[in-house]
Write a protein that holds these residues in place. Structure first.
Motif, short mmCIF file in Angstrom:
data_model
loop_
_atom_site.label_atom_id
_atom_site.label_comp_id
_atom_site.label_asym_id
_atom_site.label_seq_id
_atom_site.Cartn_x
_atom_site.Cartn_y
_atom_site.Cartn_z
N LEU A 310 0.80 -1.10 0.00
CA LEU A 310 -0.05 -0.01 0.00
C LEU A 310 0.93 1.33 -0.08
O LEU A 310 1.89 1.28 0.86
N ASP A 311 0.62 2.25 -0.78
CA ASP A 311 1.27 3.52 -0.77
C ASP A 311 0.30 4.76 -0.85
O ASP A 311 0.16 5.12 -1.88
N PRO A 312 -0.31 4.97 0.06
CA PRO A 312 -1.36 5.78 0.29
C PRO A 312 -0.97 7.41 -0.21
O PRO A 312 -1.74 8.06 -0.82
N VAL A 314 0.74 8.30 -2.57
CA VAL A 314 0.63 8.45 -3.92
C VAL A 314 -0.50 9.33 -4.25
O VAL A 314 -0.59 10.11 -5.18
N LEU A 315 -1.66 9.03 -3.51
CA LEU A 315 -2.88 9.62 -3.72
C LEU A 315 -3.30 10.71 -3.06
O LEU A 315 -3.96 11.57 -3.34
N THR A 316 -2.65 10.79 -1.71
CA THR A 316 -3.22 11.69 -0.75
C THR A 316 -2.50 12.98 -0.57
O THR A 316 -2.82 13.81 -0.05
N SER A 317 -1.46 13.16 -1.53
CA SER A 317 -0.57 14.46 -1.50
C SER A 317 -1.61 15.60 -2.37
O SER A 317 -2.32 15.09 -2.98
N ASN A 318 -1.54 16.63 -1.80
CA ASN A 318 -2.45 17.55 -2.20
C ASN A 318 -2.23 17.96 -3.70
O ASN A 318 -2.89 18.69 -4.21
N GLU A 319 -1.14 17.58 -4.46
CA GLU A 319 -1.09 17.99 -5.68
C GLU A 319 -2.25 17.48 -6.71
O GLU A 319 -2.61 16.29 -6.21
N PRO A 320 -2.67 18.29 -7.47
CA PRO A 320 -3.84 17.88 -8.11
C PRO A 320 -3.59 16.63 -9.20
O PRO A 320 -2.71 16.32 -9.43
N ARG B 255 1.11 8.51 -11.76
CA ARG B 255 1.24 9.36 -10.53
C ARG B 255 2.30 8.73 -9.61
O ARG B 255 2.95 9.51 -8.82
N ARG B 292 -10.21 11.35 -4.16
CA ARG B 292 -8.84 10.81 -3.90
C ARG B 292 -8.67 9.92 -2.68
O ARG B 292 -8.12 8.88 -2.39
#
Lengths: 320, 320
Positions: A310-312, A314-320, B255, B292
């Motif tokens: 799991l590498d959350p 990757v998704l949870t950064s605020n970068e669009p 991503r 996300r």
């Protein structure tokens, strides 16, 4: 040599059929080979724990098959021999191997089968009720009230004829084992996940749905787990896959000595592995010859098959 | 706010259809709603990375749909508007939701679709070729020779009509995406694991086989991975599941900025999650509104669904 505490290997009782099967698949055929749910189950489970078999055969039952059971340490004190012929089944599988096409069923001595349990049988901690008449399953259940864990199987034949009794068994056992079609038919739901939920609403404590080449689903009130099928290189005969699965499942629970959700997950994987071994040969031939090291290796392969990090972030950064 | 190095979010090019779909399922219906492979794909992928769309619409294409794409940051410089009507598809699903039954296909402007790629399009690192004519897919592939990773989809229609061209695409792309029936048809194998092996023998570098409610299988020359489907609570409309899967898959790869086997596994899980979201609503409505954080949560649920501890000591002790 590590020797676990005595009593960890809880014995397992199986009530089911012992048969002589004649099977044809696209990969070969056998005539009057050892078959039946209790045969597949007990040989599968015997790799893990002591097994006690309740079944009936005719006086024509080959001594070699009895010796095979004995060589696996299976307790045959509950294997009755009746005057008459042993249960015979003849079937074939089409190229997709999904469904057995029954060509002939001769119940013979099995038609009068009435499980007789002695004191030792009744005190067995783990119990598997193979796909016999649900009325017989209920009779056995009433005799093993003290069992730690009970597992039942069924088949479309009984769901069509005695749905209420099948549901009664489902409510009384700890875990009900069904295949995809059976689960859909009994639950009245086409999506399997919903079918599993529905069976729990109908009173099951937990269910295992066998999905053939797609693996198996375990659903209890607290947990849901999915294991893929072990990818077999050479499928020969799907007969006995479900019973071999059940043998690996209960066998693992006995051998690991635990009943927690983590142990249930491992047991499901062990069951999946034993099913994969059964279908690589006709009759329980492959189940007999398999070594425990190979079972462990296949469990490792299944682990590797589904494992991911799991590498959350990757998704949870605020970068669009 | 963490800002990854520029260039990590490699843009993704999709070549496919934009359509107006009229769909009926047991759970509801929509009329002339936004549909088409490029629509589902790009909205799905837009949660992860910048997307560039190559497609064609008619002059009747609603401005609101164009604005929806733009609100998701999708580059529409390759979305051609032709004189005439937009591609329309009308279909329905029976209660098992497995297969769409096409009631009507009006190709309209899509019948003359010929992907036109400018310099920027041709330089896009990640490319998805949705299920258009394999001759068009090959044309696009020749223009994106420098792509880091190419993914193709297909459909039974093309496998039946142009199997050789479909195989040519399969050999040229990095990953070929197929559903169960397509994989079986193209490989001529009924068992899925064997079908995947066979497709690699036929020249594919790697394949993803979508198995609907049973999840997805990834098979390359070095790795094999299986993810279950995310268990959706309320299925509405299976349309676009495969394209949404592809969007999540390539989106994740963009991503996370990696292309190793571990990243492929995560990408398959992300794809599975995006497919589960798409089918919870009609048209890409649910795909638009998902956050996300929810995608990350669903990936965690899938991890928990398959995770088990290996305990080989249970089997490898010498105790019988």
């Amino acid at each position: 040599m590590s020797r676990p505490a005595a009593g960890v290997r809880a014995p397992i009782l199986v009530v089911g059929s012992v048969a002589l099967d004649s099977v044809r698949t696209p990969f070969g055929e056998v005539t009057e080979a050892l078959g039946g749910s209790a045969s597949y189950f007990s040989i599968s489970a015997s790799h893990f724990a002591p097994v006690r078999m309740i079944a009936v055969v005719g006086d024509d039952f080959p001594a070699a098959h009895r010796e095979l059971f004995e060589s696996r340490g299976i307790d045959l004190s509950g294997l009755e021999t009746s005057a008459g012929r042993t249960f015979r089944w003849r079937g074939e599988y089409s190229v997709d191997l999904g469904h057995a096409h029954t060509l002939e069923t001769q119940l013979n001595v099995f038609s009068a089968f009435h499980p007789k349990l002695d004191e030792t049988h009744r005190a067995t901690p783990l119990v598997f009720l193979a796909n016999i008449d649900p009325d017989l399953q209920l009779e056995v259940l009433r005799q093993v009230r003290g069992a730690q864990l009970t597992l039942s199987d069924t088949m479309n034949y009984w769901i069509a004829r005695k749905p209420d009794r099948v549901l009664e068994v489902l409510r009384e056992v700890d875990i009900a084992l069904l295949n995809e079609e059976e689960a859909r038919a009994l639950a009245g739901e086409t999506q399997l996940i919903r079918a599993a939920d529905r069976l729990l609403e109908q009173g099951a404590r937990s269910v295992i749905i066998k999905k053939g080449e797609h693996g198996a689903l375990f659903q209890s009130r607290d947990d849901r787990f999915i294991t893929p099928a072990f990818p077999v290189a050479s499928l020969s005969d799907p007969t006995g896959a479900g019973d071999s699965f059940a043998g690996g499942f209960l066998g693992w629970l006995s051998r690991c000595g635990r009943r927690d959700p983590g142990a249930m997950r491992q047991a499901l994987v062990a069951g999946s592995v034993m099913a994969s071994i059964a279908i690589e040969g006709f009759s329980p031939t492959r189940l007999v010859e398999i070594r425990r090291e190979e079972i462990a290796e296949r469990m490792q392969v299944l682990h590797q098959l589904v494992d991911f990090d799991l590498d959350p972030s990757v998704l949870t950064s605020n970068e669009p």
